[in-house]
Design a protein around this motif. Structure first.
Motif, PDB file in Angstrom:
ATOM      1  N   ASP A  67      56.802  65.399  -6.485  1.00 24.67           N
ATOM      2  CA  ASP A  67      58.108  65.094  -5.872  1.00 24.67           C
ATOM      3  C   ASP A  67      58.306  63.582  -5.776  1.00 24.67           C
ATOM      4  O   ASP A  67      59.373  63.066  -6.114  1.00 24.67           O
ATOM      5  CB  ASP A  67      58.185  65.698  -4.456  1.00 24.67           C
ATOM      6  CG  ASP A  67      58.316  67.219  -4.470  1.00 24.67           C
ATOM      7  OD1 ASP A  67      58.689  67.779  -5.514  1.00 24.67           O
ATOM      8  OD2 ASP A  67      58.026  67.839  -3.435  1.00 24.67           O
ATOM      9  N   CYS A  68      57.279  62.879  -5.299  1.00 22.24           N
ATOM     10  CA  CYS A  68      57.344  61.411  -5.176  1.00 22.24           C
ATOM     11  C   CYS A  68      57.621  60.768  -6.529  1.00 22.24           C
ATOM     12  O   CYS A  68      58.373  59.808  -6.636  1.00 22.24           O
ATOM     13  CB  CYS A  68      56.037  60.847  -4.621  1.00 22.24           C
ATOM     14  SG  CYS A  68      55.766  61.216  -2.875  1.00 22.24           S
ATOM     15  N   LEU A  69      56.995  61.320  -7.561  1.00 20.72           N
ATOM     16  CA  LEU A  69      57.142  60.795  -8.922  1.00 20.72           C
ATOM     17  C   LEU A  69      58.585  60.927  -9.418  1.00 20.72           C
ATOM     18  O   LEU A  69      59.013  60.177 -10.295  1.00 20.72           O
ATOM     19  CB  LEU A  69      56.193  61.591  -9.843  1.00 20.72           C
ATOM     20  CG  LEU A  69      55.545  60.917 -11.030  1.00 20.72           C
ATOM     21  CD1 LEU A  69      54.830  59.638 -10.648  1.00 20.72           C
ATOM     22  CD2 LEU A  69      54.556  61.890 -11.684  1.00 20.72           C
ATOM     23  N   SER A  70      59.325  61.873  -8.854  1.00 19.37           N
ATOM     24  CA  SER A  70      60.725  62.063  -9.257  1.00 19.37           C
ATOM     25  C   SER A  70      61.717  61.367  -8.340  1.00 19.37           C
ATOM     26  O   SER A  70      62.920  61.467  -8.550  1.00 19.37           O
ATOM     27  CB  SER A  70      61.059  63.562  -9.338  1.00 19.37           C
ATOM     28  OG  SER A  70      60.594  64.094 -10.561  1.00 19.37           O
ATOM     29  N   GLU A  71      61.230  60.684  -7.318  1.00 16.09           N
ATOM     30  CA  GLU A  71      62.120  59.910  -6.449  1.00 16.09           C
ATOM     31  C   GLU A  71      62.514  58.602  -7.144  1.00 16.09           C
ATOM     32  O   GLU A  71      61.685  57.991  -7.816  1.00 16.09           O
ATOM     33  CB  GLU A  71      61.425  59.575  -5.105  1.00 16.09           C
ATOM     34  CG  GLU A  71      61.111  60.762  -4.222  1.00 16.09           C
ATOM     35  CD  GLU A  71      62.360  61.357  -3.558  1.00 16.09           C
ATOM     36  OE1 GLU A  71      63.464  60.800  -3.692  1.00 16.09           O
ATOM     37  OE2 GLU A  71      62.202  62.416  -2.904  1.00 16.09           O
ATOM     38  N   GLU A  72      63.738  58.158  -6.933  1.00 11.36           N
ATOM     39  CA  GLU A  72      64.163  56.875  -7.514  1.00 11.36           C
ATOM     40  C   GLU A  72      63.310  55.724  -6.987  1.00 11.36           C
ATOM     41  O   GLU A  72      63.036  54.764  -7.693  1.00 11.36           O
ATOM     42  CB  GLU A  72      65.637  56.617  -7.206  1.00 11.36           C
ATOM     43  CG  GLU A  72      66.555  57.410  -8.132  1.00 11.36           C
ATOM     44  CD  GLU A  72      68.018  57.051  -7.941  1.00 11.36           C
ATOM     45  OE1 GLU A  72      68.312  55.877  -7.671  1.00 11.36           O
ATOM     46  OE2 GLU A  72      68.855  57.961  -8.043  1.00 11.36           O
ATOM     47  N   MET A  73      62.895  55.839  -5.739  1.00  6.35           N
ATOM     48  CA  MET A  73      62.108  54.771  -5.118  1.00  6.35           C
ATOM     49  C   MET A  73      60.600  54.992  -5.306  1.00  6.35           C
ATOM     50  O   MET A  73      59.800  54.662  -4.427  1.00  6.35           O
ATOM     51  CB  MET A  73      62.427  54.678  -3.630  1.00  6.35           C
ATOM     52  CG  MET A  73      62.177  55.980  -2.875  1.00  6.35           C
ATOM     53  SD  MET A  73      62.642  55.890  -1.121  1.00  6.35           S
ATOM     54  CE  MET A  73      61.398  54.762  -0.489  1.00  6.35           C
ATOM     55  N   VAL A  74      60.226  55.538  -6.471  1.00  4.87           N
ATOM     56  CA  VAL A  74      58.818  55.866  -6.737  1.00  4.87           C
ATOM     57  C   VAL A  74      57.888  54.659  -6.497  1.00  4.87           C
ATOM     58  O   VAL A  74      56.741  54.833  -6.040  1.00  4.87           O
ATOM     59  CB  VAL A  74      58.628  56.449  -8.164  1.00  4.87           C
ATOM     60  CG1 VAL A  74      59.142  55.502  -9.232  1.00  4.87           C
ATOM     61  CG2 VAL A  74      57.186  56.821  -8.431  1.00  4.87           C
TER      62      VAL A  74
ATOM     63  N   PRO B 204      63.324  66.438  -5.458  1.00  5.49           N
ATOM     64  CA  PRO B 204      64.529  65.600  -5.417  1.00  5.49           C
ATOM     65  C   PRO B 204      65.489  65.733  -6.603  1.00  5.49           C
ATOM     66  O   PRO B 204      66.552  65.136  -6.571  1.00  5.49           O
ATOM     67  CB  PRO B 204      63.950  64.171  -5.345  1.00  5.49           C
ATOM     68  CG  PRO B 204      62.570  64.269  -5.883  1.00  5.49           C
ATOM     69  CD  PRO B 204      62.093  65.644  -5.548  1.00  5.49           C
ATOM     70  N   ARG B 205      65.126  66.467  -7.632  1.00  6.07           N
ATOM     71  CA  ARG B 205      66.030  66.634  -8.785  1.00  6.07           C
ATOM     72  C   ARG B 205      66.234  68.116  -9.074  1.00  6.07           C
ATOM     73  O   ARG B 205      65.665  68.966  -8.409  1.00  6.07           O
ATOM     74  CB  ARG B 205      65.439  65.939 -10.026  1.00  6.07           C
ATOM     75  CG  ARG B 205      65.115  64.475  -9.752  1.00  6.07           C
ATOM     76  CD  ARG B 205      64.888  63.682 -11.008  1.00  6.07           C
ATOM     77  NE  ARG B 205      64.526  62.305 -10.630  1.00  6.07           N
ATOM     78  CZ  ARG B 205      64.482  61.267 -11.443  1.00  6.07           C
ATOM     79  NH1 ARG B 205      64.764  61.430 -12.717  1.00  6.07           N
ATOM     80  NH2 ARG B 205      64.145  60.059 -11.025  1.00  6.07           N
ATOM     81  N   ASP B 206      67.060  68.409 -10.081  1.00  2.37           N
ATOM     82  CA  ASP B 206      67.201  69.794 -10.538  1.00  2.37           C
ATOM     83  C   ASP B 206      65.997  70.166 -11.379  1.00  2.37           C
ATOM     84  O   ASP B 206      65.373  69.311 -11.996  1.00  2.37           O
ATOM     85  CB  ASP B 206      68.458  69.925 -11.413  1.00  2.37           C
ATOM     86  CG  ASP B 206      69.717  69.792 -10.573  1.00  2.37           C
ATOM     87  OD1 ASP B 206      69.659  70.083  -9.360  1.00  2.37           O
ATOM     88  OD2 ASP B 206      70.749  69.380 -11.133  1.00  2.37           O
ATOM     89  N   PHE B 207      65.661  71.444 -11.411  1.00  2.00           N
ATOM     90  CA  PHE B 207      64.678  71.865 -12.400  1.00  2.00           C
ATOM     91  C   PHE B 207      65.134  73.171 -13.030  1.00  2.00           C
ATOM     92  O   PHE B 207      65.971  73.880 -12.480  1.00  2.00           O
ATOM     93  CB  PHE B 207      63.262  71.943 -11.831  1.00  2.00           C
ATOM     94  CG  PHE B 207      63.117  72.773 -10.596  1.00  2.00           C
ATOM     95  CD1 PHE B 207      63.278  72.198  -9.341  1.00  2.00           C
ATOM     96  CD2 PHE B 207      62.792  74.119 -10.683  1.00  2.00           C
ATOM     97  CE1 PHE B 207      63.128  72.964  -8.192  1.00  2.00           C
ATOM     98  CE2 PHE B 207      62.630  74.883  -9.553  1.00  2.00           C
ATOM     99  CZ  PHE B 207      62.808  74.318  -8.297  1.00  2.00           C
ATOM    100  N   ASN B 208      64.541  73.468 -14.183  1.00  2.00           N
ATOM    101  CA  ASN B 208      65.101  74.514 -15.044  1.00  2.00           C
ATOM    102  C   ASN B 208      64.799  75.942 -14.604  1.00  2.00           C
ATOM    103  O   ASN B 208      65.468  76.865 -15.022  1.00  2.00           O
ATOM    104  CB  ASN B 208      64.573  74.331 -16.468  1.00  2.00           C
ATOM    105  CG  ASN B 208      65.094  73.048 -17.091  1.00  2.00           C
ATOM    106  OD1 ASN B 208      66.245  72.693 -16.868  1.00  2.00           O
ATOM    107  ND2 ASN B 208      64.263  72.359 -17.849  1.00  2.00           N
TER     108      ASN B 208
END
Lengths: 134, 134, 134, 134
Positions: free
Chosen positions: B42-49, D12-16
């Motif tokens: 989840d952290c890896l997909s945050e803009e503020m990684v 934090p994003r969409d996933f498939n």
């Protein structure tokens, strides 16, 4: 030869530990984990498997803890000495236990003799890294 | 519901620990490991990684150590209290560190809040098992 | 040098695969897993971490799958070709994916260049073992 | 209850993939991995361990592959369908093999009966996720 030293040399920031000591510990952990996977399996194929159940169990534990330790000490980002120390101490305990058990069977089973050697070297390498952390 | 308690109840010999305490620890370890895998991702997909690198690193460590601990405490054959104790102590250290770091981001990131909860429960469960071992 | 070949030579029964090919695959898996642990961590310490999230994710996957594959192929007891084949095929897929991604960053990050090399060698070693199984 | 669904809901994003199907697969993988750790250990403590070596070996493989699969499918960042598919297919193969072997001993050993159930459910969950990916 493993990539451990090369990967440490390309780490983009400074880190607190000596790269040579760290790479040697990483290699010893990796070698010990694999030796334990194999020794547990070798024991499982021995006719006298019923007398080797303690060896199998301790090899499985040693494999799991060495693999986790290998990953923790391979990471330098945001190093936390308390975590690294506790993990290394657990690894020393399990390598000692597994090395002792394998040594008991070393005269009869060559795989136990080799695995005991891997455990002793890994225990020493973890202790060296603990000493270098002080 | 996991199979942890059922598997302990079908173990063919006696073992030293209380099955309920042990099963609760196994479940807490399993839940914490998975929450850490997910929180790091989840952290890896945050803009503020870039501000979450410590959280990612400690989640990866916590995942690895919880997984190893889960396996060690799931085994009853030829129980070695010294090994179990050292592994549980390492797990407490890493759950504490990861719980603290996730908690710092709990207000901003819901996944960190949930992961902090998983780490706190796992730390407590490992301490409960350590206390039960005495 | 690892203990992989020595451990295979002390296995108490016959096994179907060539010990040299098998030991080479075991070493390549072990080296690739460790390189991936380190490369994910190196990326995490780069200032441009936000552009390396795919590399981190694929390194984590590759690490996990290589570690599982390493353990499966290190075991000879009651060999099941269907399982070994499926696991090796999954490992080839993830080494290919990780090698491709690391190669994209090889010009800018030396750790990605080294890790790409580890992935390519591991992919080749798994394919060699798959070929030897036929 | 695990945190799998909660962690997916905070991604934090969409996933498939469908979060419900994915969380069910994650839980089945986690439960199966633990059941296999325990069943291998239970078998090791049976007096007739020599007749259970295939069961122990396949449980160890199933444990390792389920743990790797659990981690891969818990990650949504930069999803790679080819990797996820190959890993799930390997997991189906090993759950099938382990479920078959445990089932052979289910009449005599309750832990094998429970573990066979965990393997069947995990195999089904992985197949459900593979179907949902199409």
């Amino acid at each position: 030869m493993s990539y451990a030293k090369q990967m440490l040399d390309t780490y983009p920031r400074d880190f607190n530990l000596d790269a040579g000591t760290l790479a040697a510990t990483i290699d010893a952990l990796s070698d010990c984990a694999q030796a334990c996977t194999a020794c547990a399996d070798d024991c499982l194929s021995e006719e006298m498997v019923a007398e080797l159940t303690k060896c199998i169990r301790t090899c499985l534990d040693c494999d799991d803890v060495c693999t986790a330790t290998l990953r923790v000490v391979s990471r330098q980002t945001e190093y936390d000495a308390n975590v690294t120390r506790a993990v290394l101490q657990a690894c020393v305990a399990v390598c000692k236990s597994c090395g002792d058990e394998c040594e008991r069977h070393a005269g009869m089973h060559e795989h136990c003799r080799v695995c005991a050697e891997a455990c002793r070297r890994c225990e020493q390498a973890c202790n060296d890294l603990l000493a270098a952390m002080k």
